[in-house]
Motif scaffolding. Structure first.
Motif, PDB file in Angstrom:
ATOM      1  N   LYS A 177       0.844  -1.189   0.000  1.00  0.00           N
ATOM      2  CA  LYS A 177       0.000   0.000   0.000  1.00  0.00           C
ATOM      3  C   LYS A 177       0.881   1.242   0.000  1.00  0.00           C
ATOM      4  CE  LYS A 177      -4.185  -1.695   2.292  1.00  0.00           C
ATOM      5  NZ  LYS A 177      -5.151  -1.473   3.395  1.00  0.00           N
ATOM      6  N   PRO A 178       0.524   2.236  -0.827  1.00  0.00           N
ATOM      7  CA  PRO A 178       1.324   3.464  -0.833  1.00  0.00           C
ATOM      8  C   PRO A 178       1.196   4.205   0.503  1.00  0.00           C
ATOM      9  CG  PRO A 178      -0.659   3.723  -2.173  1.00  0.00           C
ATOM     10  CD  PRO A 178      -0.588   2.277  -1.811  1.00  0.00           C
ATOM     11  N   LYS A 179       2.196   5.001   0.786  1.00  0.00           N
ATOM     12  CA  LYS A 179       2.244   5.706   2.056  1.00  0.00           C
ATOM     13  C   LYS A 179       1.043   6.622   2.251  1.00  0.00           C
ATOM     14  CE  LYS A 179       5.315   8.671   4.780  1.00  0.00           C
ATOM     15  NZ  LYS A 179       6.570   9.461   4.775  1.00  0.00           N
ATOM     16  N   TRP A 180       0.566   7.230   1.154  1.00  0.00           N
ATOM     17  CA  TRP A 180      -0.543   8.179   1.275  1.00  0.00           C
ATOM     18  C   TRP A 180      -1.851   7.512   1.690  1.00  0.00           C
ATOM     19  CZ3 TRP A 180      -4.354   6.897  -2.185  1.00  0.00           C
ATOM     20  CH2 TRP A 180      -3.991   6.257  -3.372  1.00  0.00           C
ATOM     21  N   MET A 181      -1.914   6.170   1.616  1.00  0.00           N
ATOM     22  CA  MET A 181      -3.118   5.467   2.054  1.00  0.00           C
ATOM     23  C   MET A 181      -3.306   5.574   3.567  1.00  0.00           C
ATOM     24  SD  MET A 181      -5.057   3.799  -0.164  1.00  0.00           S
ATOM     25  CE  MET A 181      -5.666   2.403   0.784  1.00  0.00           C
ATOM     26  N   THR A 182      -2.211   5.640   4.301  1.00  0.00           N
ATOM     27  CA  THR A 182      -2.302   5.625   5.761  1.00  0.00           C
ATOM     28  C   THR A 182      -1.723   6.863   6.412  1.00  0.00           C
ATOM     29  OG1 THR A 182      -0.203   4.413   5.802  1.00  0.00           O
ATOM     30  CG2 THR A 182      -2.239   3.125   5.874  1.00  0.00           C
ATOM     31  N   ASP A 183      -0.973   7.658   5.654  1.00  0.00           N
ATOM     32  CA  ASP A 183      -0.293   8.816   6.235  1.00  0.00           C
ATOM     33  C   ASP A 183      -1.289   9.887   6.671  1.00  0.00           C
ATOM     34  OD1 ASP A 183       1.244  11.093   6.770  1.00  0.00           O
ATOM     35  OD2 ASP A 183       2.839  10.400   5.469  1.00  0.00           O
ATOM     36  N   GLY A 184      -2.106  10.332   5.734  1.00  0.00           N
ATOM     37  CA  GLY A 184      -3.139  11.323   6.039  1.00  0.00           C
ATOM     38  C   GLY A 184      -2.621  12.720   6.298  1.00  0.00           C
ATOM     39  N   SER A 185      -1.373  13.011   5.953  1.00  0.00           N
ATOM     40  CA  SER A 185      -0.798  14.329   6.240  1.00  0.00           C
ATOM     41  C   SER A 185      -0.605  15.172   4.979  1.00  0.00           C
ATOM     42  CB  SER A 185       0.545  14.160   6.953  1.00  0.00           C
ATOM     43  OG  SER A 185       1.468  13.465   6.123  1.00  0.00           O
ATOM     44  N   VAL A 218      -9.811  18.122 -15.168  1.00  0.00           N
ATOM     45  CA  VAL A 218      -9.633  17.173 -14.071  1.00  0.00           C
ATOM     46  C   VAL A 218      -9.591  15.764 -14.658  1.00  0.00           C
ATOM     47  CG1 VAL A 218     -10.651  16.222 -11.973  1.00  0.00           C
ATOM     48  CG2 VAL A 218     -10.774  18.685 -12.418  1.00  0.00           C
ATOM     49  N   SER A 219      -8.502  15.060 -14.416  1.00  0.00           N
ATOM     50  CA  SER A 219      -8.317  13.741 -15.011  1.00  0.00           C
ATOM     51  C   SER A 219      -7.562  12.836 -14.051  1.00  0.00           C
ATOM     52  CB  SER A 219      -7.537  13.873 -16.331  1.00  0.00           C
ATOM     53  OG  SER A 219      -7.077  12.614 -16.771  1.00  0.00           O
ATOM     54  N   LEU A 220      -7.862  11.544 -14.089  1.00  0.00           N
ATOM     55  CA  LEU A 220      -7.170  10.581 -13.234  1.00  0.00           C
ATOM     56  C   LEU A 220      -5.704  10.414 -13.627  1.00  0.00           C
ATOM     57  CD1 LEU A 220      -9.764   7.715 -12.601  1.00  0.00           C
ATOM     58  CD2 LEU A 220      -9.137   9.635 -11.146  1.00  0.00           C
ATOM     59  N   SER A 221      -5.337  10.939 -14.791  1.00  0.00           N
ATOM     60  CA  SER A 221      -3.919  10.867 -15.189  1.00  0.00           C
ATOM     61  C   SER A 221      -3.046  11.690 -14.245  1.00  0.00           C
ATOM     62  CB  SER A 221      -3.750  11.375 -16.621  1.00  0.00           C
ATOM     63  OG  SER A 221      -4.121  12.740 -16.723  1.00  0.00           O
ATOM     64  N   LYS A 222      -3.682  12.628 -13.502  1.00  0.00           N
ATOM     65  CA  LYS A 222      -2.942  13.451 -12.550  1.00  0.00           C
ATOM     66  C   LYS A 222      -2.938  12.839 -11.147  1.00  0.00           C
ATOM     67  CE  LYS A 222      -4.330  17.705 -14.975  1.00  0.00           C
ATOM     68  NZ  LYS A 222      -5.028  19.011 -14.819  1.00  0.00           N
ATOM     69  N   ALA A 223      -3.645  11.751 -10.963  1.00  0.00           N
ATOM     70  CA  ALA A 223      -3.819  11.180  -9.625  1.00  0.00           C
ATOM     71  C   ALA A 223      -2.880  10.003  -9.378  1.00  0.00           C
ATOM     72  CB  ALA A 223      -5.265  10.723  -9.454  1.00  0.00           C
ATOM     73  N   GLU A 224      -2.607   9.775  -8.106  1.00  0.00           N
ATOM     74  CA  GLU A 224      -1.970   8.533  -7.679  1.00  0.00           C
ATOM     75  C   GLU A 224      -3.094   7.547  -7.379  1.00  0.00           C
ATOM     76  OE1 GLU A 224       1.467   8.638  -5.039  1.00  0.00           O
ATOM     77  OE2 GLU A 224       1.295  10.835  -5.014  1.00  0.00           O
ATOM     78  N   ILE A 225      -2.957   6.325  -7.913  1.00  0.00           N
ATOM     79  CA  ILE A 225      -4.050   5.355  -7.851  1.00  0.00           C
ATOM     80  C   ILE A 225      -3.577   4.068  -7.181  1.00  0.00           C
ATOM     81  CG2 ILE A 225      -5.649   3.961  -9.230  1.00  0.00           C
ATOM     82  CD1 ILE A 225      -5.440   6.143 -11.409  1.00  0.00           C
ATOM     83  N   LEU A 228      -5.371   9.606  -4.840  1.00  0.00           N
ATOM     84  CA  LEU A 228      -4.887  10.827  -4.203  1.00  0.00           C
ATOM     85  C   LEU A 228      -4.696  11.830  -5.333  1.00  0.00           C
ATOM     86  CD1 LEU A 228      -3.941  11.990  -1.415  1.00  0.00           C
ATOM     87  CD2 LEU A 228      -1.616  11.605  -2.239  1.00  0.00           C
ATOM     88  N   TYR A 229      -5.550  12.853  -5.336  1.00  0.00           N
ATOM     89  CA  TYR A 229      -5.540  13.811  -6.446  1.00  0.00           C
ATOM     90  C   TYR A 229      -4.989  15.156  -5.972  1.00  0.00           C
ATOM     91  CZ  TYR A 229      -7.011  16.331 -10.604  1.00  0.00           C
ATOM     92  OH  TYR A 229      -7.008  17.068 -11.767  1.00  0.00           O
ATOM     93  N   PRO A 230      -3.914  15.665  -6.613  1.00  0.00           N
ATOM     94  CA  PRO A 230      -3.355  16.972  -6.218  1.00  0.00           C
ATOM     95  C   PRO A 230      -4.226  18.115  -6.731  1.00  0.00           C
ATOM     96  CG  PRO A 230      -2.166  16.094  -8.110  1.00  0.00           C
ATOM     97  CD  PRO A 230      -3.161  15.039  -7.710  1.00  0.00           C
ATOM     98  N   PHE A 231      -4.547  19.024  -5.839  1.00  0.00           N
ATOM     99  CA  PHE A 231      -5.362  20.179  -6.243  1.00  0.00           C
ATOM    100  C   PHE A 231      -4.921  21.363  -5.391  1.00  0.00           C
ATOM    101  CE2 PHE A 231      -9.266  22.758  -6.477  1.00  0.00           C
ATOM    102  CZ  PHE A 231      -9.432  22.790  -7.856  1.00  0.00           C
TER     103      PHE A 231
END
Length: 313
Positions: free
Chosen positions: A32-40, A122-129, A149-152
């Motif tokens: 699992k990527p870190k952003w799944m549990t980091d939340g920061s 807005v596209s999923l190509s910009k997101a971490e999946i 995780l979508y950067p905005f």
């Protein structure tokens, strides 16, 4: 206390048993990527779609949620600005409080923003999946859990706010233009065309938008202008009437010709002469002692304009 813990454990047992029925059989990455549990993470959207039948359904679900959340974020900002310029004397609250009305405006704004062309970037190509696939151990049925995780950034948010405000300014300018045109209109067709265009625009705006009341008021001014149009007799002589449509001292052009009816007059003919209408007829069957008149009728939108004109023999 012991009985309480036992009670809680009994409640959790079905959930635990249910989770044991499914087995993780695939995932988009080994860990699992870190952003799944980091939340920061800041300036991002974390969105998930759980227990979906296919990856495509997961993608569609998170995209819908993402667009709605971005639209909502913009709506919160612009509604705060809008609230300060609402003319509460023209707003039909319909039994709502002002706070409830503002909330309704915010919801309506979110819907409009979600349809903005600016959101098409807005596209999923910009997101971490990241996704996981599970299988039921007994039935072999599968489902997916899908996460993004979508950067905005704040800058992107401000761009959307500016885009929306520009769109709203263009709409307000259009309403102002309709109102300003009324002061110089001298053509019946233009009056009716503008009324139709404004009513179509009102449907697009929706009653929840406070601009609806502004535009509705302009429509009423146009309709009042139409109601004030009258038939003016310019010339009345044997077998000939010359008329024109007027609103106070404004002579109105019209491409329409009137419907005519007479008690004794026959063989009507009409034609335009500039902004006037010439009506010719035969009075052979008319007698001076009779009430001789020609009834002139124009249909102007929903208004039926009728005038009985006594004719000279």
């Amino acid at each position: 206390m012991r009985n309480r813990y036992l009670f809680i454990l009994l409640l959790l047992l079905p959930l635990f048993a249910c989770s044991q029925n499914y087995k993780l059989v695939d995932q988009s990455s080994k860990n699992k990527p870190k952003w799944m549990t980091d939340g920061s993470y800041t300036e991002t959207y974390f969105i998930q779609a759980n227990k979906v039948a296919t990856l495509e359904e997961g993608q569609n679900n998170v995209m819908t949620t993402l667009l709605n959340q971005i639209a909502s974020a913009v709506a919160v900002q612009v509604t705060g600005e809008t609230k300060n310029i609402i003319d509460w004397t023209t707003v039909d609250l319909g039994g709502m409080t002002r706070d409830e009305y503002v909330q309704k405006v915010e919801t309506n704004t979110s819907v409009k923003i979600a349809k903005m062309p600016a959101l098409q970037g807005v596209s999923l190509s910009k997101a971490e999946i990241y996704w996981e696939k599970y299988t039921d151990k007994k039935t072999k049925e599968t489902y997916y859990d899908y996460y993004i995780l979508y950067p905005f950034s704040t800058f992107e948010l401000q761009q959307l706010i500016d885009s929306y405000n520009a769109q709203e300014k263009a709409l307000n300018d259009k309403i102002d233009d309709f109102r300003n045109q009324l002061d110089g209109i001298d053509d019946v067709s233009k009056l009716l065309t503008n009324i139709d265009d404004m009513k179509l625009l009102m449907k697009e705006i929706g009653e929840d938008d406070f601009k609806y009341a502004r535009l509705s008021n302009v429509v009423k001014q146009y309709e009042q202008f139409v109601d004030n149009i009258d038939i003016h007799v310019v010339e009345n002589k044997k077998d000939v009437l010359i008329i024109q449509l007027v609103n106070d001292d404004v002579v109105m052009k019209t491409s329409s010709l009137p419907k005519l009816r007479g008690e004794c007059a026959r063989d009507f003919s009409t034609k335009h002469i500039g902004n006037r209408v010439e009506i010719t007829f035969n009075t052979f069957d008319c007698y001076e002692q009779d009430d001789n008149y020609v009834e002139v009728r124009f249909n102007i939108g929903k208004k039926r304009l009728v005038k009985k004109i006594r004719i000279n023999l």
